[in-house]
Design a protein around this motif. Sequence first.
Motif, mmCIF file in Angstrom:
data_model
loop_
_atom_site.group_PDB
_atom_site.id
_atom_site.type_symbol
_atom_site.label_atom_id
_atom_site.label_comp_id
_atom_site.label_asym_id
_atom_site.label_seq_id
_atom_site.Cartn_x
_atom_site.Cartn_y
_atom_site.Cartn_z
ATOM 1 N N UNK A 391 0.698 -1.383 -0.140
ATOM 2 C CA UNK A 391 -0.148 0.235 0.070
ATOM 3 C C UNK A 391 0.753 1.302 -0.215
ATOM 4 N N UNK A 392 2.041 1.191 0.424
ATOM 5 C CA UNK A 392 3.073 2.136 0.591
ATOM 6 C C UNK A 392 3.574 2.528 -0.899
ATOM 7 N N UNK A 393 3.452 1.862 -1.735
ATOM 8 C CA UNK A 393 4.257 1.988 -3.001
ATOM 9 C C UNK A 393 3.562 2.963 -3.659
ATOM 10 N N UNK A 394 4.595 3.801 -4.675
ATOM 11 C CA UNK A 394 5.955 3.351 -5.291
ATOM 12 C C UNK A 394 7.006 3.837 -4.378
ATOM 13 N N UNK A 395 7.661 2.974 -3.437
ATOM 14 C CA UNK A 395 8.716 3.497 -2.466
ATOM 15 C C UNK A 395 9.964 4.227 -3.138
ATOM 16 N N UNK A 396 10.116 3.753 -4.423
ATOM 17 C CA UNK A 396 11.280 4.468 -4.923
ATOM 18 C C UNK A 396 10.894 5.700 -5.543
ATOM 19 N N UNK A 397 9.796 6.133 -5.656
ATOM 20 C CA UNK A 397 9.508 7.500 -6.256
ATOM 21 C C UNK A 397 9.530 8.537 -4.899
ATOM 22 N N UNK A 398 9.710 7.935 -3.642
ATOM 23 C CA UNK A 398 9.967 8.862 -2.515
ATOM 24 C C UNK A 398 11.381 9.195 -2.390
ATOM 25 N N UNK A 399 11.567 10.303 -1.745
ATOM 26 C CA UNK A 399 12.787 10.323 -1.085
ATOM 27 C C UNK A 399 13.546 9.397 -0.300
ATOM 28 N N UNK A 401 15.460 8.928 2.072
ATOM 29 C CA UNK A 401 15.342 9.049 3.690
ATOM 30 C C UNK A 401 13.912 8.668 4.060
ATOM 31 N N UNK A 402 12.910 9.478 3.383
ATOM 32 C CA UNK A 402 11.467 8.932 3.773
ATOM 33 C C UNK A 402 11.086 7.455 3.590
ATOM 34 N N UNK A 403 11.594 6.907 2.524
ATOM 35 C CA UNK A 403 11.012 5.591 2.222
ATOM 36 C C UNK A 403 11.564 4.731 3.151
ATOM 37 N N UNK A 404 13.145 4.989 3.570
ATOM 38 C CA UNK A 404 13.636 4.045 4.582
ATOM 39 C C UNK A 404 12.855 4.451 5.836
ATOM 40 N N UNK A 405 12.709 5.425 6.217
ATOM 41 C CA UNK A 405 11.932 5.461 7.525
ATOM 42 C C UNK A 405 10.581 4.724 7.599
ATOM 43 N N UNK A 406 9.602 4.879 6.491
ATOM 44 C CA UNK A 406 8.586 4.061 6.316
ATOM 45 C C UNK A 406 8.672 2.601 6.488
ATOM 46 N N UNK A 412 9.324 -3.103 11.742
ATOM 47 C CA UNK A 412 9.262 -3.233 13.334
ATOM 48 C C UNK A 412 8.433 -3.988 13.819
ATOM 49 N N UNK A 413 7.075 -4.249 13.169
ATOM 50 C CA UNK A 413 5.903 -5.010 13.500
ATOM 51 C C UNK A 413 5.962 -6.367 12.884
ATOM 52 N N UNK A 414 6.983 -6.721 12.307
ATOM 53 C CA UNK A 414 6.894 -8.111 11.631
ATOM 54 C C UNK A 414 7.013 -9.090 12.383
ATOM 55 N N UNK A 415 6.212 -10.093 12.072
ATOM 56 C CA UNK A 415 6.323 -11.496 12.702
ATOM 57 C C UNK A 415 6.916 -12.446 11.872
ATOM 58 N N UNK A 432 17.898 1.612 -1.268
ATOM 59 C CA UNK A 432 17.621 3.008 -0.930
ATOM 60 C C UNK A 432 18.806 3.663 -0.128
ATOM 61 N N UNK A 433 19.708 3.041 0.536
ATOM 62 C CA UNK A 433 20.737 3.515 1.151
ATOM 63 C C UNK A 433 21.718 3.947 0.286
ATOM 64 N N UNK A 434 21.854 3.211 -0.910
ATOM 65 C CA UNK A 434 22.898 3.328 -2.109
ATOM 66 C C UNK A 434 22.394 4.775 -2.683
ATOM 67 N N UNK A 435 21.122 4.835 -3.097
ATOM 68 C CA UNK A 435 20.520 5.777 -3.547
ATOM 69 C C UNK A 435 20.389 7.317 -2.725
ATOM 70 N N UNK A 436 20.826 6.972 -1.355
ATOM 71 C CA UNK A 436 20.516 8.133 -0.390
ATOM 72 C C UNK A 436 22.087 8.507 -0.252
ATOM 73 N N UNK A 437 22.977 7.944 -0.941
ATOM 74 C CA UNK A 437 24.455 8.275 -0.815
ATOM 75 C C UNK A 437 25.103 7.829 0.105
ATOM 76 N N UNK A 438 24.701 6.566 0.695
ATOM 77 C CA UNK A 438 25.458 5.751 1.704
ATOM 78 C C UNK A 438 25.722 4.290 1.021
ATOM 79 N N UNK A 439 26.459 4.251 0.007
ATOM 80 C CA UNK A 439 26.814 2.796 -0.384
ATOM 81 C C UNK A 439 27.213 1.938 0.541
#
Length: 667
Positions: A391-399, A401-406, A412-415, A432-439
């Motif tokens: 439901x949160x897609x498209x995640x890669x269209x977000x900044x 940092x925002x996608x990583x936070x979401x 965190x609630x995964x089972x 997403x970390x690579x795209x955020x400049x943190x390869x």
Amino acid sequence: MWHTLPIMVLGMGDTMMIRRRLIVWASVSMVGLLLGLGLLPLGAQDAVFMTNTPAARLQAFATNTPSTGAQPLFVTNTPPALIMSTPEPLLLATNTPQANWMNAAPDAPIGRYALRRWDDSSLTLAWIDQVRRVTADSPDRIMALRLFQQEITRRFPGTPRSAANREALLNAMLAAPVGSVDVRPVIRPYVEAALNELQPPYDVDSTIVYKNLTITIAPANLDGRVGKGAVVFIGYTPDNGSPTYRDVAMAIIDEQGVYRVPQSQSPYPVVSSTVHSSGLVDNLNGDSLNELSLTVMEMGDINGQLYVYGWRGGQPVNLVEPGKQVIYAGTQRPLSDGSGFAVDEYRLDDPAWGCTSSRAVVWRWQNNFFRPPTTLPDFTPLNTLACNLSAAEPLYAMPPADALRLIGNLTAQATADDAAAAGRAAIMVAMLNVLDGKPDVGIQQIAGLSTGTQPGTWLDDQVQAFKQAAAAPNSTPLTLCAALEAASEYGACDVNAVLTRLFAEQPFSRDTSIETQAAGLGLQVVNQTTIKEVGKVDRPAYLFDLTGDQWWSFGPLGKDQYTAEAIDTPIGFEAPQAALPNILTPPQTAYDALLVRNDPAEALNILDTLQRSRAGTPMDSAGRFLRALSLDLLGDRRAAQPAYYELWSEDPTSVWGQLAAAHLERR
């Protein structure tokens, strides 16, 4: 792998024989499963449908693991005195001569041939020949045999009538690849002979062993005569100890005391490599009679199908509304008022994430059938990590940092049930970390994942693709994303979604060529053109190597920058349309008309409609045989004879030409 699984007693009423008993939970790996109204083949790989009724567990029948002792194939909680056996083996003819089929074209003109006049022996020999030609990797042979058996069922019911012919045919069938041959028409007389000779009671659970047959009996009140009906599970074990036949059927003791296991045509065929099944002696409509409810699920499917059979007019009939299917997974739940049952139907909404939705459907007993509501309820997504991330897609269209936070908040609630979605999310987090400049962070995360992945899995394919792309010379975030996208079905990146964000955040400059700036991102130009539209400024358009078939236009709308837009493929650059085949192939609906609905006129109409739609294009040999057979079954012998002859003459070495030849004899 074959498993031994429990038979479970699911409940019993005191006065009305309203019982719900799991009678079969078997394990059969097969190429095809035919579900019949009379004899209902049952195969399963693993137990997948359970009930919520308290159960007393009984040891189950064995599966096709070779027997290691003299213990009967089926083990129940029946006292030993009720397990009856006749140890002598069933004798099968092994030296039956094969028919002399013609693999060459006819050696005489059409006037010298007529439609074959079958007798029991010639028909049996033809049947044996077709069975012996079947191989697991020959769908044409399997289909040809199914059509031939359908013809025999329609035109010559009860064949073979000779006991020797029947044994020879059964021997050939049991030697064929598992699931490729419908054994029911031939084995039914043996089942009835076993029951009539041993005459087991139908008012208690029991197992009988008769020659090579093992029959487990679950009492069922089918027609109001208590103790005269049952659901039987049938196993046939050849002398080599390899079970090759499993079946479930409704059976009665008639008014004359004769044990009968009627056979009816299959209303619905299920074909797959592995099929899950379970059967219940049930009562779903609140009357005093039992039904057989049979669940069948092809391996890999999200739902199974429920068949409900009742005893009406002296034979088993399908009690589900004609034209409807009970599709569900889990457990069917009887309604409190006894007027039907409810099931949960599932739908895969997002195969990339594995997000599934469901709806509850109530089937009520109305006018002699179980019927669904006129308007079905809507599907609702399940509350799972997969659906929440979908439901949160498209995640890669977000900044990033925002996608990583979401993603972090959701995972965190995964089972433990969210393992697949969590694995996909972990790959996306690294990307997403690579795209955020943190390869370095992304590479470290992938290294952590690589220690726990199983080779050959989706997750391992993604991990290896990431590592290889990251280590490649001149690697860029886009080439890394493209590597993930290409490594697996539903890869964990989307190049065009990434470009949508990049082109918006970092638009190309008009001072430098588009080709040069694209190369800096790792994009190479595959094709280019100029889009000219009335009232709009001309725009260059490009197809890049990493964007699949998605074109991008760059409008010089700003003073210093281009405005990028994903566009449809420009006129003149469309992929060439596939050429129409130069031969017609009959659609599955034509086969279904004959094999499922027993309607040769419908099959003929489908073939004729196809031929008219492509006038001048020839029909393939399978379609020509299907047409000849349909004419034959309709009694149009004048048209059937030349149709068989011409097919045989023009394609004598194919399975269809040979089967056409079998329908003719020289005068």
